[in-house]
Design a protein around this motif. Structure first.
Motif, PDB file in Angstrom:
ATOM      1  N   ILE A  12       0.831  -1.205   0.000  1.00 45.22           N
ATOM      2  CA  ILE A  12       0.000   0.000   0.000  1.00 45.22           C
ATOM      3  C   ILE A  12       0.870   1.261   0.000  1.00 45.22           C
ATOM      4  CG2 ILE A  12      -1.626   1.353   1.390  1.00 45.22           C
ATOM      5  CD1 ILE A  12      -2.809  -1.360   2.302  1.00 45.22           C
ATOM      6  N   VAL A  13       1.884   1.279   0.855  1.00 44.48           N
ATOM      7  CA  VAL A  13       2.769   2.443   0.917  1.00 44.48           C
ATOM      8  C   VAL A  13       3.517   2.613  -0.403  1.00 44.48           C
ATOM      9  CG1 VAL A  13       4.756   3.440   2.090  1.00 44.48           C
ATOM     10  CG2 VAL A  13       2.985   2.281   3.412  1.00 44.48           C
ATOM     11  N   SER A  14       3.969   1.482  -0.987  1.00 47.37           N
ATOM     12  CA  SER A  14       4.681   1.560  -2.269  1.00 47.37           C
ATOM     13  C   SER A  14       3.757   2.043  -3.375  1.00 47.37           C
ATOM     14  CB  SER A  14       5.251   0.183  -2.623  1.00 47.37           C
ATOM     15  OG  SER A  14       6.125  -0.274  -1.610  1.00 47.37           O
ATOM     16  N   LEU A  15       2.486   1.671  -3.290  1.00 48.12           N
ATOM     17  CA  LEU A  15       1.536   2.118  -4.307  1.00 48.12           C
ATOM     18  C   LEU A  15       1.366   3.625  -4.264  1.00 48.12           C
ATOM     19  CD1 LEU A  15      -0.434   1.010  -6.466  1.00 48.12           C
ATOM     20  CD2 LEU A  15      -2.199   0.969  -4.704  1.00 48.12           C
ATOM     21  N   GLY A  16       1.510   4.213  -3.063  1.00 51.80           N
ATOM     22  CA  GLY A  16       1.415   5.668  -2.962  1.00 51.80           C
ATOM     23  C   GLY A  16       2.507   6.388  -3.724  1.00 51.80           C
ATOM     24  N   ILE A  17       3.645   5.715  -3.923  1.00 52.42           N
ATOM     25  CA  ILE A  17       4.735   6.333  -4.674  1.00 52.42           C
ATOM     26  C   ILE A  17       4.294   6.671  -6.087  1.00 52.42           C
ATOM     27  CG2 ILE A  17       7.073   5.949  -5.565  1.00 52.42           C
ATOM     28  CD1 ILE A  17       7.592   4.115  -3.165  1.00 52.42           C
ATOM     29  N   GLN A  18       3.467   5.785  -6.675  1.00 51.92           N
ATOM     30  CA  GLN A  18       2.980   6.029  -8.037  1.00 51.92           C
ATOM     31  C   GLN A  18       2.179   7.323  -8.094  1.00 51.92           C
ATOM     32  OE1 GLN A  18       3.911   3.552 -10.343  1.00 51.92           O
ATOM     33  NE2 GLN A  18       5.005   2.853  -8.527  1.00 51.92           N
ATOM     34  N   GLY A  19       1.275   7.477  -7.134  1.00 53.61           N
ATOM     35  CA  GLY A  19       0.428   8.654  -7.138  1.00 53.61           C
ATOM     36  C   GLY A  19       1.214   9.943  -6.935  1.00 53.61           C
ATOM     37  N   PHE A  20       2.231   9.899  -6.046  1.00 50.59           N
ATOM     38  CA  PHE A  20       3.034  11.092  -5.809  1.00 50.59           C
ATOM     39  C   PHE A  20       3.857  11.445  -7.046  1.00 50.59           C
ATOM     40  CE2 PHE A  20       2.706   9.873  -1.152  1.00 50.59           C
ATOM     41  CZ  PHE A  20       1.830  10.901  -0.862  1.00 50.59           C
ATOM     42  N   ALA A  21       4.351  10.427  -7.741  1.00 53.70           N
ATOM     43  CA  ALA A  21       5.112  10.683  -8.955  1.00 53.70           C
ATOM     44  C   ALA A  21       4.238  11.352 -10.011  1.00 53.70           C
ATOM     45  CB  ALA A  21       5.694   9.376  -9.497  1.00 53.70           C
ATOM     46  N   VAL A  22       2.986  10.890 -10.155  1.00 54.58           N
ATOM     47  CA  VAL A  22       2.067  11.514 -11.103  1.00 54.58           C
ATOM     48  C   VAL A  22       1.783  12.950 -10.697  1.00 54.58           C
ATOM     49  CG1 VAL A  22      -0.295  11.432 -12.024  1.00 54.58           C
ATOM     50  CG2 VAL A  22       1.032   9.326 -11.774  1.00 54.58           C
ATOM     51  N   ALA A  23       1.636  13.190  -9.374  1.00 54.54           N
ATOM     52  CA  ALA A  23       1.383  14.558  -8.905  1.00 54.54           C
ATOM     53  C   ALA A  23       2.548  15.481  -9.254  1.00 54.54           C
ATOM     54  CB  ALA A  23       1.138  14.550  -7.397  1.00 54.54           C
ATOM     55  N   VAL A  24       3.800  14.958  -9.139  1.00 58.33           N
ATOM     56  CA  VAL A  24       4.961  15.767  -9.500  1.00 58.33           C
ATOM     57  C   VAL A  24       4.961  16.087 -10.990  1.00 58.33           C
ATOM     58  CG1 VAL A  24       7.484  15.775  -9.608  1.00 58.33           C
ATOM     59  CG2 VAL A  24       6.322  14.917  -7.561  1.00 58.33           C
ATOM     60  N   ILE A  25       4.567  15.124 -11.814  1.00 53.95           N
ATOM     61  CA  ILE A  25       4.488  15.362 -13.259  1.00 53.95           C
ATOM     62  C   ILE A  25       3.485  16.466 -13.565  1.00 53.95           C
ATOM     63  CG2 ILE A  25       3.778  14.321 -15.452  1.00 53.95           C
ATOM     64  CD1 ILE A  25       4.910  11.661 -14.431  1.00 53.95           C
ATOM     65  N   PHE A  26       2.318  16.426 -12.902  1.00 50.37           N
ATOM     66  CA  PHE A  26       1.325  17.489 -13.087  1.00 50.37           C
ATOM     67  C   PHE A  26       1.927  18.852 -12.719  1.00 50.37           C
ATOM     68  CE2 PHE A  26      -2.329  14.322 -12.257  1.00 50.37           C
ATOM     69  CZ  PHE A  26      -2.325  13.957 -13.591  1.00 50.37           C
ATOM     70  N   LEU A  27       2.694  18.855 -11.643  1.00 52.36           N
ATOM     71  CA  LEU A  27       3.291  20.103 -11.177  1.00 52.36           C
ATOM     72  C   LEU A  27       4.318  20.633 -12.187  1.00 52.36           C
ATOM     73  CD1 LEU A  27       3.424  22.140  -8.815  1.00 52.36           C
ATOM     74  CD2 LEU A  27       5.217  20.700  -7.827  1.00 52.36           C
ATOM     75  N   LEU A  28       5.133  19.715 -12.728  1.00 51.52           N
ATOM     76  CA  LEU A  28       6.155  20.120 -13.691  1.00 51.52           C
ATOM     77  C   LEU A  28       5.556  20.675 -14.979  1.00 51.52           C
ATOM     78  CD1 LEU A  28       8.738  17.202 -13.275  1.00 51.52           C
ATOM     79  CD2 LEU A  28       8.948  19.538 -12.410  1.00 51.52           C
ATOM     80  N   PHE A  29       4.385  20.187 -15.353  1.00 58.25           N
ATOM     81  CA  PHE A  29       3.770  20.610 -16.608  1.00 58.25           C
ATOM     82  C   PHE A  29       2.718  21.702 -16.406  1.00 58.25           C
ATOM     83  CE2 PHE A  29       5.818  16.747 -17.905  1.00 58.25           C
ATOM     84  CZ  PHE A  29       6.165  16.976 -19.225  1.00 58.25           C
ATOM     85  N   GLY A  30       2.791  22.439 -15.279  1.00 56.06           N
ATOM     86  CA  GLY A  30       2.003  23.652 -15.124  1.00 56.06           C
ATOM     87  C   GLY A  30       0.569  23.441 -14.684  1.00 56.06           C
ATOM     88  N   ALA A  31       0.280  22.403 -13.868  1.00 50.77           N
ATOM     89  CA  ALA A  31      -1.083  22.196 -13.358  1.00 50.77           C
ATOM     90  C   ALA A  31      -1.015  22.060 -11.841  1.00 50.77           C
ATOM     91  CB  ALA A  31      -1.714  20.962 -13.983  1.00 50.77           C
TER      92      ALA A  31
END
Length: 788
Positions: free
Chosen positions: A631-650
């Motif tokens: 479960i904790v490792s699965l959260g890494i996926q979501g945080f990585a996607v959130a960082v991508i959103f941040l990098l691309f201006g959202a």
């Protein structure tokens, strides 16, 4: 015209208003409330009676209100000779039934509920016969099935009543589905959704390649509702209902709904080989089966019920016979049957109410104690037997005039009709004579004459059966000829009267009477031999219905056990399997697979780092040895996607993603630590391989869908709309927030509801866990620690 439209609408609504008012009226006035409640159908009857001269001149009345004009759907009505005659029978006999039921059910604790049901049925049946719109017609058609279910099962504490109600609902409801399909086919063939417009499309329907399909579907609805063989069995079983229901639904109104439909469609679907073969065949077979089974019965209501089946068969046979005289005979017999059968059913109810039994073998000598009831019974029986000077005589004469001929078809159906009418003759006098003459029998109750509300209804119907024949010229001009004209689709003038008319029809009537007298004279022997024949023939459709329902229940049970085995793992796997099929199969079938995107050449180091973190999180999930780590490792996926959103201006989307992933990990971790679960994955290798492949296919499907969506031409219409109206309409500068809160407010509310329900489910799981631990600790304090 506006006055007629308003009053017609009021007449259609009055029964429904009566259904709402009945419980309160009965609670305040008791059984005397029947007088007040009868005013509703009486007003409707007087309104329709006022329209009689206009309809008799060959005019039609249409009206209504647009419902969904874009789809040509309306609440509309169409009144001609046929629909007006049915409306008069429904409201006129309905008025008498309400008064009759007030006395019959006096003191019953659920009398108010009964009147509500009977008024609902009255409104539904009235809606059927005046409906112009296909949709309105079907809605009222199904409403009659539902209300008859409630009325047949009124004494719901008895198993027989519950079974009869369910049987009627299944048979007529199934026929209703056939009718719905038939109406849709008729719509497709003609392009119209109004009965008044359909009447002029006869050649178009008859020449259509879909004609036979439409005919079979329509007959499925009509035959089940009007109890044609092999669907006849539900009507006699429906006699489990109180006698007012039997007198109203199953003699004068509901069971004639199918007959009404066939009469209504005769101008556009008649005069074809299929019509003139199927209707006479099944109608004649129903006539013979109904009368033969009626001879065997000893219960007064069952004897009348089976003769109702036979009379409906006779009407269907006449509608399909194809000659002008047959149409005229059907019009006459329609009216005659409603009068004499409604009267006889109410007489049977009087006998049951005053003596405590309906068994004809336990009745006798009631003529001295109930002379008025006997006189009414004889008058109705004369009409049912086709004897002068009653309207049934005119109907029987016209029937024989229509059927008699020199060809084999005419001879066959004439012989069938003579046989059926002779048995109906015997049954009519078995009901009207057997209980009343001879030595008085010992009955559960001491017999005496019924109160006025019980004999008023059958007396009025019996007298009308006499007067309508004596003043036949007026009856035909006002009622019979307009009915026949509507059935044929052309003007008709019926001229038969009580005046002497020698010929073959009269000879056949005399033959019918002689055969009927013979059967009545040997009624006990005929009943015995009919019972022997039925035992030799084996069990009939009624038993077949029980077998079918039992088989359906067993099949449903096995199907449920197969698709609902109680394992969440299977449910989730099936859900994702369907999802994978939806995502993968359509793009392949329709050639909508996306093009493989080119790998970007300018990926920066920190972007590579984010992708590597996501890949590391995926690997951690796959190699995790316990659920909490996964479960904790699965959260890494979501945080990585959130960082991508941040990098691309959202940033707003990134913040939302961070919150969702954090809450998801916390909640899942909380739940997993509070539930008693195995610490690792114990699935066998084959199942793990299948689940892994399924996960990969679902992921591939979503990837293909997203790629295909991004490769489609961008349509900025919604973007322009939201940019233009976010401030002016919603008064918000943040377009994303405005979309979520205002433009998609209902959708957002639904998402919040889903989250709330999920939270409640989680709370329930935790409480169940805590409760089981407390119970276990109370019984064995050492067990909790041992189980962790």
């Amino acid at each position: 015209m506006a006055d007629v439209t308003a009053l017609t609408f009021l007449a259609l609504c009055l029964p429904l208003a009566g259904a709402l008012a009945a419980p309160l009226v009965i609670r305040i006035l008791g059984a005397n409330g029947a007088w007040l409640l009868a005013a509703a159908p009486l007003f409707a009857f007087l309104h329709f009676l006022r329209l009689l001269p206009q309809i008799a001149r060959g005019q039609t009345i249409t009206g209504g209100y647009a419902w969904v004009p874009s789809y040509n759907l309306s609440f509309s009505w169409f009144l001609d000779g046929l629909s007006l005659a049915f409306a008069l029978l429904i409201t006129g006999i309905g008025t008498l039934i309400v008064l009759y039921a007030g006395a019959y059910l006096r003191g019953h604790g659920d009398q108010g509920r009964f009147f509500s049901f009977i008024f609902l049925f009255m409104g539904a049946m009235l809606g059927i016969v005046v409906s112009d719109s296909f949709l309105m017609f079907f809605i009222f058609w199904e409403l009659t099935s539902i209300t008859s279910f409630l009325l047949i099962g009124f004494d719901h504490e008895r198993e027989a009543a519950r079974r009869a109600a369910l049987q009627a609902l299944v048979v007529t409801g199934g026929g209703g589905l056939c009718l719905l399909a038939g109406l849709l086919v008729l719509w497709n063939m003609s392009g119209v959704t109004q009965m008044s417009q359909l009447i002029g499309a006869g050649d178009l329907l008859r020449e259509s390649p879909l004609y036979l399909a439409a005919l079979i579907l329509v007959l499925g609805g009509a035959f089940t509702k009007s109890a044609q063989f092999p669907f006849h069995f539900w009507l006699p079983n429906a006699m489990e209902a109180p006698t007012p229901v039997s007198a109203y639904l199953h003699s004068a109104t509901m069971v004639k709904a199918g007959v009404y439909l066939l009469m209504r469609l005769n101008p556009v679907m008649g005069e074809t080989p299929a019509w003139e073969i199927l209707l006479p065949f099944f109608g004649g077979l129903t006539l013979v089966v109904g009368t033969a089974l009626a001879i065997r019965q000893t219960d007064l209501k069952l004897k009348l019920a089976y003769t109702t089946v036979s009379s409906l068969g006779l009407l269907v046979m006449l509608i399909g016979f194809g000659s002008d005289h047959a149409v005229e005979a059907a019009a006459l017999y329609l009216v005659a049957h409603s009068l004499f059968k409604g009267a006889l059913f109410m007489v049977a109810g009087i006998i049951d109410h005053e003596t405590g039994t309906r068994d004809i073998t336990r009745l006798g000598g009631l003529g001295r104690a109930m002379p008025l009831t006997w006189l009414i019974a004889l008058a109705a029986a004369f009409s049912m037997a086709g004897l002068p000077p009653f309207f049934g005589f005119l109907a029987k004469e016209e029937i024989y005039a229509a059927l008699a001929g020199g060809d084999i078809r005419a001879i066959t159906f004439t012989a069938i009709t003579v046989f059926g009418n002779a048995l109906m003759f015997a049954v009519a006098f078995a009901v009207a004579l057997k209980p009343f003459h001879g030595r008085p029998a010992q009955t559960p109750k001491i017999a005496h004459e019924a109160p006025i509300l019980l004999w008023l209804g059958p007396a009025v119907l019996a007298v009308l059966g006499l007067l309508s024949a004596v003043f036949a010229t007026f009856t035909h001009a006002a009622l019979s000829s307009p009915i026949a004209a509507a059935i044929r689709g052309d003007p008709v003038e019926i001229a038969i009267s009580l005046a002497p008319h020698l010929g073959l029809p009269l000879a056949l009537s005399l033959l019918t009477a002689l055969l009927g007298i013979g059967v009545y004279w040997q009624l006990d022997r005929a009943r015995f031999w009919m019972a022997v024949f039925l035992r030799a023939a084996g069990r009939g459709p009624d038993h077949g219905f029980d077998l079918a329902m039992s088989g359906l229940v067993r099949f449903a049970g096995r199907l449920i056990r197969f698709v609902q085995p109680g394992r969440l793992e299977i449910y989730v796997a099936c859900t994702f399997l369907c999802l994978a099929a939806i995502l993968i199969i359509p793009p392949i079938l329709y050639g909508e697979l996306p093009h493989l995107p080119a790998w970007p050449a300018d990926v920066r180091l920190h972007e590579w780092a984010v992708f590597l973190i996501a890949a590391f999180g995926l690997a951690a999930v796959l190699v995790a040895h316990d659920r909490l780590t996964a479960i904790v490792s699965l959260g890494i996926q979501g945080f990585a996607v959130a960082v991508i959103f941040l990098l691309f201006g959202a940033p707003d989307l990134s913040f939302t993603q961070f919150m969702v992933e954090t809450l998801s990990v916390v909640i899942l971790a909380l739940v997993m630590t509070r539930l008693r679960l195995s610490p690792d994955d114990r699935r066998p290798p084959g199942r793990r391989l299948f689940h892994g492949a399924l996960a990969l296919v679902c992921g591939l499907g979503f990837s293909l869908l997203l790629l295909r969506a991004t490769q489609a031409p961008f349509n900025d219409a919604l973007t322009a709309f939201f940019n233009a109206y976010s401030k002016t309409i919603a008064h918000g500068a943040n377009v994303v927030n405005v979309i979520i809160v205002d433009f998609r407010g209902t959708d957002t509310l639904g998402e919040i509801a889903v989250v709330a329900v999920t939270g409640l489910a989680i709370l329930a799981l935790i409480r169940i866990r805590a409760g089981s631990e407390r119970k276990l600790a109370a019984n064995d304090p050492d067990a909790v620690g041992a189980g962790e």
